[in-house]
Enzyme design. Structure first.
Site, PDB file in Angstrom:
ATOM      1  N   SER A   7       0.846  -1.195   0.000  1.00 43.21           N
ATOM      2  CA  SER A   7       0.000   0.000   0.000  1.00 43.21           C
ATOM      3  C   SER A   7       0.881   1.244   0.000  1.00 43.21           C
ATOM      4  CB  SER A   7      -0.874   0.009   1.259  1.00 43.21           C
ATOM      5  OG  SER A   7      -1.366   1.316   1.495  1.00 43.21           O
ATOM      6  N   HIS A  33      -1.791  -1.979  -3.657  1.00 44.03           N
ATOM      7  CA  HIS A  33      -2.988  -1.745  -2.847  1.00 44.03           C
ATOM      8  C   HIS A  33      -3.242  -0.242  -2.759  1.00 44.03           C
ATOM      9  CE1 HIS A  33      -5.854  -2.898   0.369  1.00 44.03           C
ATOM     10  NE2 HIS A  33      -5.463  -1.786   0.971  1.00 44.03           N
ATOM     11  N   ASP A  35      -5.544   2.704  -1.207  1.00 43.01           N
ATOM     12  CA  ASP A  35      -6.475   2.988  -0.121  1.00 43.01           C
ATOM     13  C   ASP A  35      -7.235   4.292  -0.363  1.00 43.01           C
ATOM     14  OD1 ASP A  35      -6.058   0.872   1.889  1.00 43.01           O
ATOM     15  OD2 ASP A  35      -3.993   1.608   1.920  1.00 43.01           O
ATOM     16  N   MET A  37      -9.966   6.845   0.909  1.00 41.06           N
ATOM     17  CA  MET A  37     -10.645   7.230   2.162  1.00 41.06           C
ATOM     18  C   MET A  37     -11.401   8.531   1.952  1.00 41.06           C
ATOM     19  SD  MET A  37      -7.594   6.523   4.865  1.00 41.06           S
ATOM     20  CE  MET A  37      -6.849   4.912   5.030  1.00 41.06           C
ATOM     21  N   HIS A  66      -8.967  -0.514  -2.367  1.00 43.60           N
ATOM     22  CA  HIS A  66      -9.675  -0.678  -1.094  1.00 43.60           C
ATOM     23  C   HIS A  66     -10.486   0.586  -0.822  1.00 43.60           C
ATOM     24  CE1 HIS A  66      -9.114  -1.307   3.572  1.00 43.60           C
ATOM     25  NE2 HIS A  66     -10.367  -1.435   3.189  1.00 43.60           N
ATOM     26  N   MET A  68     -12.578   2.693   1.311  1.00 48.13           N
ATOM     27  CA  MET A  68     -13.053   3.000   2.666  1.00 48.13           C
ATOM     28  C   MET A  68     -13.913   4.250   2.564  1.00 48.13           C
ATOM     29  SD  MET A  68      -9.488   2.102   4.571  1.00 48.13           S
ATOM     30  CE  MET A  68      -8.610   2.276   3.031  1.00 48.13           C
ATOM     31  N   MET A 137      -9.670  -7.094   7.970  1.00 46.10           N
ATOM     32  CA  MET A 137      -8.866  -5.980   8.471  1.00 46.10           C
ATOM     33  C   MET A 137      -8.108  -6.388   9.741  1.00 46.10           C
ATOM     34  SD  MET A 137      -9.174  -3.553   6.304  1.00 46.10           S
ATOM     35  CE  MET A 137      -8.210  -2.313   7.194  1.00 46.10           C
ATOM     36  N   ASP A 175      -5.136  -6.800   5.954  1.00 46.70           N
ATOM     37  CA  ASP A 175      -4.655  -5.433   5.763  1.00 46.70           C
ATOM     38  C   ASP A 175      -4.490  -4.733   7.106  1.00 46.70           C
ATOM     39  OD1 ASP A 175      -4.190  -2.838   4.925  1.00 46.70           O
ATOM     40  OD2 ASP A 175      -6.133  -2.569   3.947  1.00 46.70           O
TER      41      ASP A 175
HETATM   42  C1  DX5 Z   1      -5.568   1.174   6.730  1.00 50.94           C
HETATM   43  C2  DX5 Z   1      -5.305   0.856   5.270  1.00 50.94           C
HETATM   44  C3  DX5 Z   1      -4.095   0.072   5.044  1.00 50.94           C
HETATM   45  C4  DX5 Z   1      -2.800   0.745   5.421  1.00 50.94           C
HETATM   46  C5  DX5 Z   1      -1.960  -0.291   6.058  1.00 50.94           C
HETATM   47  O1  DX5 Z   1      -6.842   1.677   6.883  1.00 50.94           O
HETATM   48  O2  DX5 Z   1      -6.399   0.148   4.698  1.00 50.94           O
HETATM   49  O3  DX5 Z   1      -4.015  -0.435   3.717  1.00 50.94           O
HETATM   50  O4  DX5 Z   1      -2.099   1.315   4.352  1.00 50.94           O
HETATM   51  O5  DX5 Z   1      -0.849   0.307   6.605  1.00 50.94           O
HETATM   52  P1  DX5 Z   1       0.119  -0.434   7.608  1.00 50.94           P
HETATM   53  O6  DX5 Z   1       0.687  -1.627   6.883  1.00 50.94           O
HETATM   54  O7  DX5 Z   1       1.127   0.612   7.930  1.00 50.94           O
HETATM   55  O8  DX5 Z   1      -0.696  -0.870   8.803  1.00 50.94           O
HETATM   56 ZN    ZN Z   2      -6.133  -0.908   2.766  1.00 48.80          ZN
END
Ligand code: DX5
Ligand code: ZN
Length: 221
Positions: A7, A33, A35, A37, A66, A68, A137, A175
């Protein structure tokens, strides 16, 4: 053997091109990956379709997106690029999960469902035969760099048994909070796709960490 889905959430965005080259060079990286948000489903805002589209075609890594976000169905088509393999939505964000999964499939990409740490596997009982990926998660979503919650191990083991008992073939992903100390245990719990953010992108030598993770997955050091 499990593969990594690095990610870039906490990467240095001024050097993203360089980071992509590092990530795609290593055979342990199966996907990129991404993310997304929205500041509503999770208390953070990251990036969205324009950034994802700008990365498409610039790397050979397949995208594992992903989402969110609340009501992910609204902008779903905007995440589909030539690189997109998975669009993963949160069960908790979808009032009509079955419909959302059908929408993703109608866009010609694979669908995944993510579960927050507090959400039971039973929430997926009636859609399990329709999903290509279940994302368990390991942290409460929203931020990189958090600690792994062991409940994810038990969930992945149960999911693995469930998949076998039903003769299904979706991928099990996890994740959040993955590091060199817990990677082996996470792979042993049944993860096929292991998302890793800060442990790689914020390392002094990301390439060396990828190398180390690759050898742990191969059963080495
Ligand atoms: C968290 C994300 C992850 C994040 C993981 O909400 O969905 O993908 O990037 O980061 P690390 O590996 O640092 O926990
Ligand atoms: Zn993620």
């Amino acid at each position: 053997m499990a593969k990594l889905s690095p990610s870039i959430l906490t990467a240095d965005f001024t050097n993203l091109g360089e980071m992509l080259q590092v990530l795609e060079r290593h055979p342990a990286s199966g996907w990129l990956h991404l993310d997304v948000m929205d500041g509503a489903f999770v208390p953070n805002i990251s990036f969205g379709p324009p950034v994802i589209r700008s990365l498409a075609g610039k790397t050979k890594l397949r995208f594992d997106v992903h989402l969110m976000v609340e009501e992910p169905g609204r902008f779903m088509a905007d995440y589909v690029t030539e690189n997109t393999e998975y669009l993963v939505v949160h069960q908790e964000a979808c009032l009509h999960l079955d419909r959302t999964l059908q929408l993703i499939q109608s866009l010609g990409v694979k669908c995944g469902v993510a579960l927050n740490p507090a959400t039971p596997l039973s929430a997926l009982e009636y859609v399990l035969d329709k999903v290509d990926q279940v994302l368990v998660m390991g942290v409460n979503p929203g931020f990189g760099g958090q600690s792994f919650l062991p409940v994810a191990l038990a969930k992945m083991k149960a999911l693995s048994e469930w998949r076998q008992a039903r003769g299904l073939d979706f991928k099990i992903a996890t994740d959040g909070g993955v590091n060199a100390g817990n990677l082996q245990e996470i792979a042993a719990a049944g993860a096929d796709i292991i998302v890793v953010g800060s442990a790689i992108t914020n390392a002094e030598d990301p390439s060396a960490v990828l190398e180390q993770f690759g050898s742990i997955l191969e059963g080495g050091a």
